[in-house]
Every structure is written in structure tokens, then in C-alpha cells.
Design a protein around this motif. Structure first.
Motif, mmCIF file in Angstrom:
data_model
loop_
_atom_site.group_PDB
_atom_site.id
_atom_site.type_symbol
_atom_site.label_atom_id
_atom_site.label_comp_id
_atom_site.label_asym_id
_atom_site.label_seq_id
_atom_site.Cartn_x
_atom_site.Cartn_y
_atom_site.Cartn_z
ATOM 1 N N LEU A 168 -8.563 2.825 1.311
ATOM 2 C CA LEU A 168 -8.547 2.056 2.554
ATOM 3 C C LEU A 168 -9.872 2.115 3.299
ATOM 4 C CD1 LEU A 168 -4.992 2.997 3.856
ATOM 5 C CD2 LEU A 168 -5.740 0.733 3.095
ATOM 6 N N PHE A 186 1.490 -10.102 6.987
ATOM 7 C CA PHE A 186 1.087 -8.690 7.019
ATOM 8 C C PHE A 186 2.160 -7.916 7.757
ATOM 9 C CE2 PHE A 186 -1.157 -4.916 8.322
ATOM 10 C CZ PHE A 186 -2.167 -4.718 7.381
ATOM 11 N N HIS A 199 1.890 -2.925 4.517
ATOM 12 C CA HIS A 199 0.979 -1.781 4.670
ATOM 13 C C HIS A 199 1.782 -0.555 5.080
ATOM 14 C CE1 HIS A 199 -2.318 0.751 5.321
ATOM 15 N NE2 HIS A 199 -2.576 0.469 6.587
ATOM 16 N N ILE A 242 -10.686 -2.837 -1.574
ATOM 17 C CA ILE A 242 -9.584 -3.565 -0.937
ATOM 18 C C ILE A 242 -9.639 -5.033 -1.309
ATOM 19 C CG2 ILE A 242 -8.589 -4.318 1.252
ATOM 20 C CD1 ILE A 242 -9.552 -1.695 2.484
ATOM 21 N N THR A 271 0.862 -1.191 0.000
ATOM 22 C CA THR A 271 0.000 0.000 0.000
ATOM 23 C C THR A 271 0.894 1.236 0.000
ATOM 24 O OG1 THR A 271 -0.161 0.243 2.416
ATOM 25 C CG2 THR A 271 -1.725 -1.262 1.357
ATOM 26 N N LEU A 309 -8.136 -3.302 5.965
ATOM 27 C CA LEU A 309 -7.153 -4.078 5.210
ATOM 28 C C LEU A 309 -6.888 -5.429 5.876
ATOM 29 C CD1 LEU A 309 -5.270 -3.948 2.725
ATOM 30 C CD2 LEU A 309 -3.530 -2.946 4.228
ATOM 31 N N THR A 314 -6.573 0.597 8.298
ATOM 32 C CA THR A 314 -5.739 -0.574 8.600
ATOM 33 C C THR A 314 -6.599 -1.766 8.997
ATOM 34 O OG1 THR A 314 -3.880 0.809 9.298
ATOM 35 C CG2 THR A 314 -3.905 -1.464 10.094
ATOM 36 N N TYR A 363 3.446 -4.267 8.865
ATOM 37 C CA TYR A 363 2.867 -2.946 9.087
ATOM 38 C C TYR A 363 3.956 -1.920 9.368
ATOM 39 C CZ TYR A 363 0.197 0.792 11.314
ATOM 40 O OH TYR A 363 -0.348 2.009 11.643
ATOM 41 N N ILE A 400 1.209 -8.781 2.399
ATOM 42 C CA ILE A 400 0.922 -7.344 2.335
ATOM 43 C C ILE A 400 1.968 -6.571 3.136
ATOM 44 C CG2 ILE A 400 -0.701 -5.524 2.990
ATOM 45 C CD1 ILE A 400 -2.947 -7.598 2.713
#
Length: 325
Positions: free
Chosen positions: A50, A105, A68, A56, A6, A93, A90, A107, A66
Motif C-alpha cells: 500500500l 470503493f 479495501h 498498486i 485488499t 489506493l 488508503t 472501505y 475495490i
């Protein structure tokens, strides 16, 4: 592996996408608009928002992991704007990723999630979230980070990285604002000029994200963890700012103001802006900015070193050479 980043059209996200491509991954960007520069590195954009769960889910078709990175970054604004983008976005997602059975994921958080009002000297990941934050941005990121780490499980592996003061080519935030402020002779040193802070060159930050991703597994300590990442050492903030100004053809900062006075000015400005409901500006000072620029805040990075062998490839001196216009 098919990976969605993202905000790959932005600053840090671009370097993460670029480096993932160089490792042979099939990389996609998720953002509200198409970015032509991503075409040049063969990163496909899937447009969406988002705050739009349907877009999404469509963007996550076939995706296996992902990163993010996208979010609303600002030192002032309306709480609902920060909350909807950084926290609710968030969560949207994460929910879509779990629905699509995506396994990893990663972050992008911020050290500001643990910043209160005092100095942080060699802090580590055991630092608690503050009871209250002077920054709505930091608060929204803290709530998002908490949620992401709480969602970690054997079926859905998560981690969070906290890069501090990212700088480098493509930066449209920190360096341009410092240079512009000094051009107008509006930049003042806050405090005694002795405060130390962590910084990180953007390519080192991208590398750390990918290292954490590669080590993220059910049996790894990376799963469900947050990490501070930075350069090889903290820097004197105002020496560093002066070096940035110098390589951009500007004079050093000569005027100064105490932290106490800057904090007071920030308090008054915030009250006025709230009173008149002025949100979409970049104020000359806020309480959070006064403390960020006047206090020390740097961290140990032992956890990142031990858990995924992080170390910066590009040192501070070389980094400064690379941001010369």
C-alpha cells in the motif's frame, strides 16, 4: 465484475473474497505475499504494498471495484507505522483507483473512529469524530475514513462500513489472545461486568460489505456514507468473553479490576513504553483497551437496514457454535 480485495488472505477479507466468488465475480487479492488458501477458492493474488503506488497501479489493471479491507491493527505501536499503512496507504489506493477510472470503493473502517472516553449507548452515524483519540490505530483509520468519504463523487463512488468486534473462524487476533491470556491466568474483568457492546460474526460482516457494494450507485444514499454494522443485539461483553472461553475449553474470568485502575495502569505502561521507545509489543494494558473493555459501546443499525437491507443471517448463538474448535 473484476474486483480487488485488499487483505483477502486475512480474516474478514477472506470471507468477502469467498462470497464475491460465489456470486460469480472475478476476484483478486492484493497483499504483500501470496496466500495458498486463496488458490483453493480461485482468488488470484497480485502482490504489492500500500505504500508502493507503482505496485498498486499494476494490481488495479482491469479492476472495476475495490474492497479495501487490509490495514495495520494493533492496540499499541509507532504512529508512523499506523499512519503510513492505514492513512497514507488508503490515500495511495484511492488515488490509483481514480487514475484507473474504477467506479466503486468500499472501505472497511471501525466504530473506534468515534470512540472517545465515555459510554456510547445506541449511537448512530451522526456521532462526530472525537477531538483526540486514545488509539493511534483508531486515529489513523479515522483520517482514512474521512478521506475516502470526501472523495465520493458521481465518477467515484465510496462508502465505509464500521464492523465492531469481528469474531469467527480464521480469527488470529481477538479469540486467540483471550484464550492465551486465560491459559496464563492473566485475564481480568474490567469494570462491573455490566457493559454492553456490539459484536459481529465475520460472515455477517462480509455480507454487509457486499450488500453495500451492490446498492452503491449515484442515486443511492450509500454513496459517501458510513455505516455501523453488528449482530441482532448488543451483548454483555464479559458474558460473551466467558462463552468464548468456555467453547475453547477455558474457565470463566473470575478476577476483576475497576475501569479507573485499569486506565491508570494503562497510562503508566504507555509512558514507560514511550520513554524507552518500545513499540513492537502487545502491552498488557493501555488506556484505550481499559475503556473498550470496561465501557458500553453499541450502536443503532437502522441506517444499514434502510439503505441496503442489512440484517445478520447468522445469530449470536449459532455464531458461538461455529467457533467451537
Amino acid at each position: 465484475m473484476k474486483i480487488l480485495v485488499t487483505g483477502a488472505g486475512g480474516f474478514l477479507g477472506f470471507y468477502i473474497a469467498r462470497d464475491l466468488k460465489s456470486l460469480g465475480h472475478e476476484v483478486y487479492n492484493f497483499s504483500r505475499t501470496h496466500h495458498a488458501d486463496l488458490d483453493q477458492i480461485e482468488v488470484t493474488t497480485r502482490t504489492g504494498n500500500l505504500n508502493d503506488p507503482e505496485s498498486i497501479e499494476a494490481a488495479l489493471d482491469g479492476i472495476e471495484a475495490i474492497f479495501h479491507v487490509a490495514g495495520k491493527v494493533a492496540m499499541w505501536g509507532k504512529w508512523d507505522d499506523f499512519y503510513q499503512t492505514n492513512t497514507v496507504g488508503t490515500k495511495n489506493l484511492v488515488h490509483a483507483a481514480k487514475k484507473k477510472s474504477i467506479k466503486k470503493f468500499i472501505y472497511t473502517s471501525t466504530p473506534s473512529v468515534v470512540f472517545g472516553e465515555g459510554d456510547i449507548i445506541n449511537g448512530d452515524e451522526s456521532l462526530p469524530y472525537p477531538d483526540d483519540s486514545l488509539s493511534l490505530y483508531a486515529k489513523s483509520k479515522m483520517l482514512a475514513e474521512q478521506f475516502v468519504l470526501e472523495q465520493n463523487s458521481k465518477e467515484f463512488l465510496t462508502c465505509a462500513l464500521r464492523p465492531h468486534l469481528i469474531f469467527g473462524p480464521r480469527d488470529k487476533n481477538i479469540i486467540p489472545r483471550l484464550v492465551e491470556a486465560q491459559k496464563k491466568k492473566k485475564l481480568k474483568r474490567i469494570g462491573d461486568g455490566e457493559n454492553l457492546v456490539d459484536i459481529i460474526y465475520v460472515e455477517n460482516a462480509a455480507k454487509a460489505h457486499i450488500q453495500a457494494f451492490e446498492k452503491l450507485s449515484v442515486d443511492s444514499p450509500v454513496a459517501g456514507s458510513a455505516y455501523f454494522i453488528a449482530q441482532e443485539r448488543p451483548v454483555n461483553l464479559w458474558d460473551f468473553i466467558n462463552k468464548i472461553l468456555e467453547v475453547n475449553g477455558q474457565s470463566k474470568v473470575t478476577k476483576s479490576i475497576s475501569v479507573k485502575k485499569a486506565y491508570f495502569i494503562g497510562t503508566i505502561i504507555e509512558k514507560i513504553l514511550r520513554l524507552f521507545k518500545i513499540w513492537n509489543i502487545h502491552p498488557p494494558m493501555t488506556r484505550f483497551v481499559a475503556l473498550q473493555l470496561g465501557k458500553s459501546h453499541y450502536f443503532k443499525h437502522d441506517k444499514a437496514v434502510n439503505d441496503f437491507n442489512y440484517h445478520p443471517d447468522i445469530g449470536i448463538e449459532e455464531s458461538l457454535k461455529r467457533i467451537t474448535p
